[in-house]
Scaffold this active site. Sequence first.
Site, PDB file in Angstrom:
ATOM      1  CB  ALA A  78      42.764 119.436  -7.999  1.00 35.78           C
ATOM      2  CE1 TYR A  79      42.142 112.576  -2.488  1.00 30.03           C
ATOM      3  CE2 TYR A  79      44.305 113.150  -1.637  1.00 30.03           C
ATOM      4  CZ  TYR A  79      43.158 112.406  -1.551  1.00 30.03           C
ATOM      5  OH  TYR A  79      43.000 111.504  -0.532  1.00 30.03           O
ATOM      6  CB  ALA A  80      46.172 118.505  -1.493  1.00 34.25           C
ATOM      7  CB  THR A 103      38.908 118.121  -2.514  1.00 33.92           C
ATOM      8  OG1 THR A 103      39.741 116.964  -2.332  1.00 33.92           O
ATOM      9  CG2 THR A 103      38.878 118.503  -3.976  1.00 33.92           C
ATOM     10  CE  LYS A 104      39.952 113.374   0.562  1.00 32.76           C
ATOM     11  NZ  LYS A 104      38.763 112.647   1.062  1.00 32.76           N
TER      12      LYS A 104
END
Length: 251
Positions: free
Chosen positions: A155-157, A159-160
């Site tokens: 999920a973090y990746a 967003t980026k």
Amino acid sequence: MRALTGRTALVTGGSRGIGRAVSQRLARDGARVAVHYGRDEVAAKETVTAIEAAGGQAFAVRAELGVPGDARALWEAFDAQADGLDILVNNAGTDGPRVPIGEVTEEGFDRVFAVNAKAPFFVTQESLKRLRDGGRIINVSTGLTHGAAMSELIAYAMTKGAIDVFTATLAKDLGKRGITVNAVAPGAIDTDMNAGWLRTDEEAWQATADMSPLRRVGEPRDIGDIVAFLASDDSRWVTGQWIDATGGALL
């Protein structure tokens, strides 16, 4: 004269980790820096004090990101202490739930996107009426967008990945105003965000260092110095770029 004398910068998440290093470096180069923080007022005051002790200028700005009205609250706090902007660094972020994809909840997913993707979008949108022509926008991405991320950081990746698209599109749109927009993509950096798995595990530390041909773990100042270049006139012909700041870990 220092490279950024007479300019005003805002660094979101500017009180700790990479944000603190960016804030201190921009101030050292002459900028007056708005050090944004969400909750840790002590860290923000420490950063401002350190900048002033070194002969720089800074002030703290509080606004929680990832909640309704966050961009408006941030800029109202900024406007109370500054008139206009030259450099915006979208650094604030969260790594979200570090769990396998099967355990990610809708609430956790929405939270990481609200902080990492939605907030920078609307913070930047609101900045455009304040950002002077010839200004700089620098977004903090991640090396994880160029290759498959660990399941625990999917999920973090994602967003980026959104930030990378935002960077390129915005660069094309704002070029007519002489504004450059670039993304800096760190690898694993020795910050509080990574402390839980990096600083407490010797094997993890060594494995992370071994990923780079330079054979060390990245430090916040490594990223701060790259941001300072992108904020300066020396980077005037660089825009829309994703800058690999992983220490060669992707080679």
